[in-house]
Design a protein around this motif. Structure first.
Motif, PDB file in Angstrom:
ATOM      1  N   LYS A   1       0.838  -1.206   0.000  1.00 22.96           N
ATOM      2  CA  LYS A   1       0.000   0.000   0.000  1.00 22.96           C
ATOM      3  C   LYS A   1       0.870   1.252   0.000  1.00 22.96           C
ATOM      4  O   LYS A   1       0.572   2.235  -0.688  1.00 22.96           O
ATOM      5  CB  LYS A   1      -0.920  -0.001   1.217  1.00 22.96           C
ATOM      6  CG  LYS A   1      -1.833   1.217   1.292  1.00 22.96           C
ATOM      7  CD  LYS A   1      -2.828   1.107   2.439  1.00 22.96           C
ATOM      8  CE  LYS A   1      -3.934   0.149   2.081  1.00 22.96           C
ATOM      9  NZ  LYS A   1      -5.042   0.151   3.079  1.00 22.96           N
TER      10      LYS A   1
ATOM     11  N   ARG B   1      -5.853 -11.779  -6.830  1.00 22.90           N
ATOM     12  CA  ARG B   1      -7.016 -11.239  -6.132  1.00 22.90           C
ATOM     13  C   ARG B   1      -6.632 -10.280  -5.010  1.00 22.90           C
ATOM     14  O   ARG B   1      -7.291  -9.271  -4.795  1.00 22.90           O
ATOM     15  CB  ARG B   1      -7.865 -12.387  -5.584  1.00 22.90           C
ATOM     16  CG  ARG B   1      -8.498 -13.251  -6.671  1.00 22.90           C
ATOM     17  CD  ARG B   1      -9.418 -14.313  -6.096  1.00 22.90           C
ATOM     18  NE  ARG B   1     -10.026 -15.109  -7.151  1.00 22.90           N
ATOM     19  CZ  ARG B   1      -9.487 -16.209  -7.670  1.00 22.90           C
ATOM     20  NH1 ARG B   1      -8.314 -16.622  -7.215  1.00 22.90           N
ATOM     21  NH2 ARG B   1     -10.091 -16.886  -8.616  1.00 22.90           N
ATOM     22  N   SER B   2      -5.577 -10.602  -4.271  1.00 20.99           N
ATOM     23  CA  SER B   2      -5.177  -9.724  -3.170  1.00 20.99           C
ATOM     24  C   SER B   2      -4.691  -8.381  -3.704  1.00 20.99           C
ATOM     25  O   SER B   2      -4.949  -7.332  -3.104  1.00 20.99           O
ATOM     26  CB  SER B   2      -4.085 -10.394  -2.321  1.00 20.99           C
ATOM     27  OG  SER B   2      -2.938 -10.687  -3.107  1.00 20.99           O
TER      28      SER B   2
ATOM     29  N   GLU C   1      -5.658  -6.967  -6.574  1.00 17.65           N
ATOM     30  CA  GLU C   1      -6.830  -6.223  -7.039  1.00 17.65           C
ATOM     31  C   GLU C   1      -7.601  -5.631  -5.859  1.00 17.65           C
ATOM     32  O   GLU C   1      -8.059  -4.486  -5.916  1.00 17.65           O
ATOM     33  CB  GLU C   1      -7.746  -7.124  -7.864  1.00 17.65           C
ATOM     34  CG  GLU C   1      -8.927  -6.359  -8.454  1.00 17.65           C
ATOM     35  CD  GLU C   1      -9.890  -7.246  -9.193  1.00 17.65           C
ATOM     36  OE1 GLU C   1     -10.883  -6.703  -9.742  1.00 17.65           O
ATOM     37  OE2 GLU C   1      -9.687  -8.470  -9.225  1.00 17.65           O
ATOM     38  N   ALA C   2      -7.746  -6.412  -4.782  1.00 21.03           N
ATOM     39  CA  ALA C   2      -8.451  -5.921  -3.598  1.00 21.03           C
ATOM     40  C   ALA C   2      -7.741  -4.705  -3.010  1.00 21.03           C
ATOM     41  O   ALA C   2      -8.387  -3.745  -2.564  1.00 21.03           O
ATOM     42  CB  ALA C   2      -8.557  -7.033  -2.558  1.00 21.03           C
ATOM     43  N   LEU C   3      -6.404  -4.730  -3.020  1.00 16.56           N
ATOM     44  CA  LEU C   3      -5.632  -3.590  -2.529  1.00 16.56           C
ATOM     45  C   LEU C   3      -5.913  -2.353  -3.364  1.00 16.56           C
ATOM     46  O   LEU C   3      -6.198  -1.277  -2.824  1.00 16.56           O
ATOM     47  CB  LEU C   3      -4.138  -3.923  -2.567  1.00 16.56           C
ATOM     48  CG  LEU C   3      -3.175  -2.743  -2.343  1.00 16.56           C
ATOM     49  CD1 LEU C   3      -3.298  -2.235  -0.906  1.00 16.56           C
ATOM     50  CD2 LEU C   3      -1.743  -3.142  -2.658  1.00 16.56           C
ATOM     51  N   TYR C   4      -5.845  -2.504  -4.683  1.00 14.80           N
ATOM     52  CA  TYR C   4      -6.072  -1.360  -5.565  1.00 14.80           C
ATOM     53  C   TYR C   4      -7.481  -0.795  -5.385  1.00 14.80           C
ATOM     54  O   TYR C   4      -7.665   0.423  -5.298  1.00 14.80           O
ATOM     55  CB  TYR C   4      -5.870  -1.779  -7.028  1.00 14.80           C
ATOM     56  CG  TYR C   4      -4.464  -2.225  -7.354  1.00 14.80           C
ATOM     57  CD1 TYR C   4      -3.359  -1.486  -6.947  1.00 14.80           C
ATOM     58  CD2 TYR C   4      -4.229  -3.396  -8.079  1.00 14.80           C
ATOM     59  CE1 TYR C   4      -2.069  -1.891  -7.251  1.00 14.80           C
ATOM     60  CE2 TYR C   4      -2.941  -3.802  -8.386  1.00 14.80           C
ATOM     61  CZ  TYR C   4      -1.869  -3.052  -7.969  1.00 14.80           C
ATOM     62  OH  TYR C   4      -0.602  -3.460  -8.274  1.00 14.80           O
ATOM     63  N   LEU C   5      -8.466  -1.659  -5.323  1.00 15.23           N
ATOM     64  CA  LEU C   5      -9.847  -1.197  -5.169  1.00 15.23           C
ATOM     65  C   LEU C   5     -10.033  -0.464  -3.849  1.00 15.23           C
ATOM     66  O   LEU C   5     -10.757   0.532  -3.770  1.00 15.23           O
ATOM     67  CB  LEU C   5     -10.813  -2.383  -5.261  1.00 15.23           C
ATOM     68  CG  LEU C   5     -10.897  -3.077  -6.628  1.00 15.23           C
ATOM     69  CD1 LEU C   5     -11.811  -4.303  -6.552  1.00 15.23           C
ATOM     70  CD2 LEU C   5     -11.393  -2.120  -7.704  1.00 15.23           C
ATOM     71  N   SER C   6      -9.364  -0.942  -2.800  1.00 17.77           N
ATOM     72  CA  SER C   6      -9.486  -0.296  -1.491  1.00 17.77           C
ATOM     73  C   SER C   6      -8.836   1.085  -1.464  1.00 17.77           C
ATOM     74  O   SER C   6      -9.154   1.906  -0.600  1.00 17.77           O
ATOM     75  CB  SER C   6      -8.842  -1.177  -0.406  1.00 17.77           C
ATOM     76  OG  SER C   6      -7.413  -1.158  -0.507  1.00 17.77           O
TER      77      SER C   6
ATOM     78  N   TRP D   1     -10.602   1.753  -9.804  1.00 16.66           N
ATOM     79  CA  TRP D   1     -11.779   1.020 -10.225  1.00 16.66           C
ATOM     80  C   TRP D   1     -11.502   0.354 -11.566  1.00 16.66           C
ATOM     81  O   TRP D   1     -10.635   0.761 -12.323  1.00 16.66           O
ATOM     82  CB  TRP D   1     -13.007   1.928 -10.302  1.00 16.66           C
ATOM     83  CG  TRP D   1     -13.031   2.890 -11.465  1.00 16.66           C
ATOM     84  CD1 TRP D   1     -13.551   2.689 -12.710  1.00 16.66           C
ATOM     85  CD2 TRP D   1     -12.484   4.215 -11.487  1.00 16.66           C
ATOM     86  NE1 TRP D   1     -13.381   3.795 -13.494  1.00 16.66           N
ATOM     87  CE2 TRP D   1     -12.737   4.753 -12.770  1.00 16.66           C
ATOM     88  CE3 TRP D   1     -11.840   5.018 -10.525  1.00 16.66           C
ATOM     89  CZ2 TRP D   1     -12.345   6.040 -13.128  1.00 16.66           C
ATOM     90  CZ3 TRP D   1     -11.444   6.292 -10.884  1.00 16.66           C
ATOM     91  CH2 TRP D   1     -11.694   6.791 -12.168  1.00 16.66           C
TER      92      TRP D   1
END
Length: 232
Positions: free
Chosen positions: A165, A192-193, A195-200, A204
């Motif tokens: 991050k 997946r992890s 992508e989840a970091l980027y989205l958080s 988008w």
């Protein structure tokens, strides 16, 4: 060399700074290991595909019906698994080889000699444990100035400490300071992890595509993401 971000965590302190030529060996090792970590996930994904299940069940059964030999059927199953493992491995190996021939062949030239670009490392205990780079998009949409985030990777022993991050935040701050309107990147559905970091962090999804016929056959698309600065 100024330190761009420093974090004291209960596990280990780290700081982020600009890449230096002395970091090269460790950076390439981090990048290579990070990419090759996706091989087992790719193999597992391929095994879950209906066409793969049909192949693993149908071909050995056909051999039993034709030859009457369960031993031959068992050998067939293990041979198919070996071939599938090699198929899952090869695209990642080729991707790493391609990167090592292109932008990662000379990081200073590729990232630090280009206006509006950069490459950073996260350092902990005098060891590079994370990397990330950014390059300007050559043909952005009309009216936009875009930076593409590349090569984000953190060593497996230093994950869960907020380093990834912090590296992404470093790129975002750099892009803001350089007057970019967007930061864009690509990742795969297997990551997946990431992508989840980027989205958080405010990215988008903007689209997806398949890099090659192989990736289409195994149904693993590349996901495109974007972060836009409010002022843009």
């Amino acid at each position: 060399m100024p330190r761009l971000d420093t974090q004291q965590s209960p596990m280990a302190p780290y700081h982020i700074r600009q890449y230096q030529d002395s970091d090269n060996k460790r950076v390439l090792d981090l990048f290579t290991r990070g990419m090759e970590e996706h091989i087992p996930a790719t193999f597992c994904h391929v095994l879950t595909l209906p066409r793969t299940i049909l192949l693993l069940l149908g071909l050995p059964l056909a051999m039993v019906l034709v030859s009457g030999s369960w031993l031959l059927a068992t050998v067939c199953i293990f041979s198919l698994l070996l071939v599938l493992r090699l198929l899952a491995r090869q695209p990642w190996k080729e991707y790493v080889a391609k990167c090592l021939r292109t932008d990662m062949a000379d990081i200073t030239k590729s990232y630090l000699s280009v206006c509006g670009s950069g490459f950073w490392v996260a350092e902990s205990g005098n060891q590079v444990v994370g990397i990330v780079g950014g390059l300007p998009i050559k043909d952005p949409p009309v009216g936009r100035k875009q930076l593409e985030l590349f090569r984000l990777s953190v060593s497996s022993q230093h994950r869960g400490q907020g380093i990834a991050k912090a590296l992404v935040r470093t790129v975002l701050q750099f892009a803001r300071d350089q007057g970019y309107s967007d930061v864009v990147l690509e990742t795969s559905v297997l990551q997946r992890s990431a992508e989840a970091l980027y989205l958080s962090m405010g990215f988008w999804r903007t689209g997806q595509y398949f890099m090659s016929v192989f990736w289409r056959l195994v149904d693993i698309p590349v996901i495109q993401l974007k972060y836009s600065f409010p002022s843009a």
